[in-house]
Every structure is written in C-alpha cells, then in structure tokens.
Design an enzyme around this catalytic site. Structure first.
Site, mmCIF file in Angstrom:
data_model
loop_
_atom_site.group_PDB
_atom_site.id
_atom_site.type_symbol
_atom_site.label_atom_id
_atom_site.label_comp_id
_atom_site.label_asym_id
_atom_site.label_seq_id
_atom_site.Cartn_x
_atom_site.Cartn_y
_atom_site.Cartn_z
ATOM 1 N N LYS A 35 -12.218 65.266 13.571
ATOM 2 C CA LYS A 35 -12.123 64.201 14.564
ATOM 3 C C LYS A 35 -10.967 63.260 14.224
ATOM 4 O O LYS A 35 -10.199 62.847 15.109
ATOM 5 C CB LYS A 35 -13.444 63.424 14.615
ATOM 6 C CG LYS A 35 -13.549 62.443 15.764
ATOM 7 C CD LYS A 35 -14.831 61.644 15.691
ATOM 8 C CE LYS A 35 -16.058 62.522 15.832
ATOM 9 N NZ LYS A 35 -17.299 61.711 15.823
ATOM 10 N N PHE A 145 -21.985 46.926 25.430
ATOM 11 C CA PHE A 145 -22.614 47.139 26.729
ATOM 12 C C PHE A 145 -21.760 48.099 27.552
ATOM 13 O O PHE A 145 -21.475 47.853 28.725
ATOM 14 C CB PHE A 145 -22.780 45.808 27.466
ATOM 15 C CG PHE A 145 -23.631 44.801 26.752
ATOM 16 C CD1 PHE A 145 -25.014 44.864 26.816
ATOM 17 C CD2 PHE A 145 -23.057 43.792 25.992
ATOM 18 C CE1 PHE A 145 -25.809 43.938 26.164
ATOM 19 C CE2 PHE A 145 -23.839 42.867 25.331
ATOM 20 C CZ PHE A 145 -25.219 42.931 25.400
ATOM 21 N N LEU A 246 -30.534 51.468 42.896
ATOM 22 C CA LEU A 246 -31.724 51.693 43.720
ATOM 23 C C LEU A 246 -31.562 52.987 44.519
ATOM 24 O O LEU A 246 -31.960 53.049 45.678
ATOM 25 C CB LEU A 246 -31.965 50.525 44.672
ATOM 26 C CG LEU A 246 -32.759 49.341 44.118
ATOM 27 C CD1 LEU A 246 -32.995 48.304 45.207
ATOM 28 C CD2 LEU A 246 -34.095 49.787 43.528
ATOM 29 N N GLY A 249 -33.312 59.774 42.700
ATOM 30 C CA GLY A 249 -32.681 61.031 42.333
ATOM 31 C C GLY A 249 -33.388 61.707 41.178
ATOM 32 O O GLY A 249 -34.562 61.439 40.907
ATOM 33 N N CYS A 256 -28.022 57.256 25.486
ATOM 34 C CA CYS A 256 -28.444 55.874 25.253
ATOM 35 C C CYS A 256 -29.788 55.538 25.893
ATOM 36 O O CYS A 256 -30.757 55.255 25.197
ATOM 37 C CB CYS A 256 -27.370 54.914 25.773
ATOM 38 S SG CYS A 256 -25.853 54.917 24.795
ATOM 39 N N ARG A 324 -25.619 65.157 26.712
ATOM 40 C CA ARG A 324 -26.834 64.833 25.968
ATOM 41 C C ARG A 324 -27.946 64.448 26.942
ATOM 42 O O ARG A 324 -27.772 63.591 27.787
ATOM 43 C CB ARG A 324 -26.575 63.686 24.983
ATOM 44 C CG ARG A 324 -25.687 64.061 23.808
ATOM 45 C CD ARG A 324 -25.393 62.857 22.935
ATOM 46 N NE ARG A 324 -24.579 61.875 23.655
ATOM 47 C CZ ARG A 324 -24.254 60.676 23.171
ATOM 48 N NH1 ARG A 324 -24.724 60.293 21.988
ATOM 49 N NH2 ARG A 324 -23.499 59.856 23.876
#
Length: 427
Positions: A35, A145, A246, A249, A256, A324
C-alpha cells in the site's frame, strides 16, 4: 505544520492528502508495504473521487510522503493522527481495537516530547481516556464524518469539526491544523473525550435508524397496499423530519454503519444503558435483503433456479468500490445459491467483488450484463443505472422484468416500455 497520519486506508489516505492540500507537510504511515509503494507513486489503493489527483500533486511536490517506519514518523511530526480501522470483533458485536491500540503504542514510543496524538478512528466511548492513561501522552479525539464518494469534500469542507480535548494546548494545536477550514466558517464543537467519541457513533445510529424506519414503512405499505414513495414524499415535507435518507430500498451496508451501530449498542450495554432499538434497526435492515430475494423469486414464478439474472451494482453505495457488507452482493450471492445464473456489473467495484464472491459471473458493461437476462435487479444506485433507457434495455433482455432495489427508477416509464416492474414498498 508537520503532521503524520497513522494508517493509510480509506480514512487515513484521504486525511493525509487533504492535510497536504491545506498546506501542511505530511507523512503517512502503514505496515502494509504494498500500500505504501502505491501511495508513494501517487496512486490511491481504492476508488474515491478527487483523491488520486491530490495524491499525485502532493507526492510530486514533496509535501506528502509515506513510510512504514514509526521512528521516521515520530521524529518528524508535531501532531500525529491515528486513522486505523475498528472492525467488528469475531466473538461479539463489540469493536476490535487491536489496530488502534497498536497504532497508539507504536507512535507514542517514538513521538517527540510535546507531540499531540489525535484519534480519528471510531471507537467505543472511554477509549481515549484509557489510552491517555496507558501512554502518558497528550491525546485528543477528532472524529471523522466522511461519506464514501464525498470524502475529499467532507475533509476539506466539512459540515462540522469536533475536538475532544483536555487542555487548551491541544485545542490550539488542532485549531492550527484546521486553520483554513475554520476560517471558511466551519462550525466547531470543543468538548470532552467521551462526547467526541460518541459523536460519530450517535450520528451513524441516527442515520441508520432513519433508513430502517422508512424501510419498515415499506413493509407496512406492502402489507396494506400503500406506496412508500408517496409516503416518503409526505414525510419529507415535514421540516422536523426532512427528505434526506427517506428512500426505501435494499438497506445500508459498508464498513461503517452496520458494525458501528452494533458496537454502540454493545458498549452502551456494558455501561448499563439498553439501546435495544438499534438491534431492531439492524434486523429491519437485514430483512430488506430477504425481501429483495423474495421479490426476485416472485417475478420468476416462485423460483430462480436456472434463471439468467443481471445484477446492476456490487459496491455498497455509488461512487465507491467498497463491497464490505454490500447488500447488492449479498442478494446476488443468495440468488446464486438458489440456482440462478447471476451476472454482476458495477462501474468501479468489479475487482473487489470478484475477490469477495469469485463464483458469481461478472460483466464489463451494462449491455453485457443485460443481454439475455430473464430478470434484472438494480441494487446500487449509480447514476448510469438510473439513466438507462427502458425501451433500449428491453431489446437486450429475454424477459423484461426488473426489481428496483433502490427506489430510483420511474415505475410508469418502465411499465410503459413493457417491463414488469417491482420495487420495495409498492404493492
């Protein structure tokens, strides 16, 4: 300033590149030599819009470099950001803090006197205080965030900054680090360790709850003969609720939200607080995958055995190659186990999907995926999927049947083009 970033995964690589963009000298640290080699060459090891350009620019200028040596980082940095992962533990719902503990131990051992160690990883409340006591170092907590697909924007122009600090000096150093961001008017909340640690898990839990709420309403709409899209429209007009997230699905996934709400409920239980509603949020989310598989079976007359199925989407969300806990791949794999001949297409996540689910079929384009399909499922809401012309698509498939697993297609338009159309929350 001279900054280091410990961990160069999704959070760390983005943070390092953006700190260089803000004008700091930055060293990124990781134990993964492969990496580090890619990052030294200015290449992002994952797909994130805008990141590769920042990496290329700042590795070329020398403002940003990468190493595997804690000694080098410790001698260099004034402020050290720990940005490693906290996956779910194998034995319970709690967070695995082994990487966080290793990273703090590694940098604390080599940091210069007076250096500030800053955690950005999402951790159970109480972690920062424990680490400060264990290492005898000055620590702060500055939660991230980030939204995948918008991580560069969210770092350079965030909607808020949170500093969990115990000293005025730590606050001053962080204000220096984020000087240009604060000068642009970004709101700042300065608080204690515990509140800063809770900020990310509380935000993710609220978001997950909102998503699962509308998906629970989709279940009610299906049972009662309602239309969850119209219901969402009504709810979104209420300023106390808002329109965002809203849309019913197949549910949320990724690295996370699922593990964060489980870890939050687990840690809260350790503290004697029952957040059992988060288990319901998690259960509703997982039921959406079950319902999507059931809709596929219904459209195929009760069984998908031998059916040629095209799945549009592999990443857990658009503008990402992250698979993931991807709802799209989970549904695709379950249909494959039911005997369907499944072909998956995704603009960015095919390589990661192949590694995770090598037994599924994969296409290199939308036409290749659709050709000859007896059923189509849209499971990741990439813009190119939303823009598919249903009449054009009908000419490629063998049977025009589609499940809109993200609630993004126009049912009337697809039905008019001859498709049998199903979506979650519509009777």
């Amino acid at each position: 300033m001279r900054l280091t970033v410990i961990g160069t995964g999704y959070l760390g690589a983005t943070h390092a590149a953006c700190m260089a963009e803000l004008g700091h000298e930055v060293v990124g640290v990781d134990v993964d030599a492969g990496k580090i080699a890619a990052l030294r060459a200015g290449r992002a090891p994952f797909h994130e819009p805008g990141l590769s350009a920042l990496l290329a620019r700042h590795t070329a200028s020398g403002r940003l470099r990468f190493t595997t040596a804690y000694e080098e980082a410790g001698a260099f940095g004034q402020v050290h950001f720990v940005c490693v992962g906290t996956p779910q533990r194998r034995d319970c719902d709690g967070a695995d803090l082994s990487c966080v503990e290793s990273a703090f131990a590694g940098i604390a051992r080599h940091a210069r006197k007076g250096a500030l160690l800053v955690g950005k990883s999402t951790v159970p409340v109480g972690t920062a205080a424990r680490l400060a006591e264990e290492h005898g170092a000055e620590i702060a907590w500055n939660p991230e965030f980030l939204r995948e697909g918008f991580a560069v924007e969210d770092t350079l122009r965030p909607d808020r900054l949170v500093f969990g600090v115990r000293t005025g000096r730590a606050e001053r150093l962080l204000r220096q680090v984020y000087g240009p961001v604060l000068a642009a008017g970004t709101p700042l909340v300065v608080t204690d360790f515990a509140t800063a640690e809770l900020a990310k898990t509380a935000a993710n839990s609220f978001l997950a709850t909102k998503i699962s709420f509308i998906n629970a309403m989709a279940e009610v709409c299906e049972a009662a003969g309602g239309d969850v899209r119209k219901l969402s429209e009504v709810l979104g007009c209420d300023g106390r609720i808002g329109r965002a997230y809203l849309r019913a699905g197949v549910g949320f996934g990724g690295g996370c939200l699922p593990k964060d709400i489980r870890a939050f409920a687990h840690r809260s239980a350790e503290l004697g607080v029952d957040l059992g509603f988060l288990h319901a949020v998690d259960a509703i989310n997982m039921r959406r995958r079950d319902r999507t598989v059931a809709l596929a079976r219904e459209l195929c007359g009760g069984s998908v055995l031998g059916a040629r199925v095209a799945v549009l989407g592999a990443a857990f969300k658009p503008d990402s190659d992250d698979v993931r806990d991807s709802p799209a791949l989970n549904v695709a794999a379950r249909l494959g186990l039911d005997g369907a001949d499944v072909t998956v297409y995704d603009p960015e996540a095919l390589d990661n999907a192949r590694k995770a689910f090598p037994l599924l079929g994969y296409a290199l384009s939308v036409p290749e995926a659709l050709r000859g399909a007896e059923l189509v499922l849209l499971l990741t809401e990439w813009p190119r999927f939303r823009e598919i012309d249903p009449r054009w698509a009908a000419g490629l498939v063998s049977r025009p049947r589609i499940v809109d697993g993200r609630g993004v297609l126009d049912p009337d338009r697809w039905t008019a083009a001859g498709w049998r159309f199903c979506a979650l929350g519509m009777s």
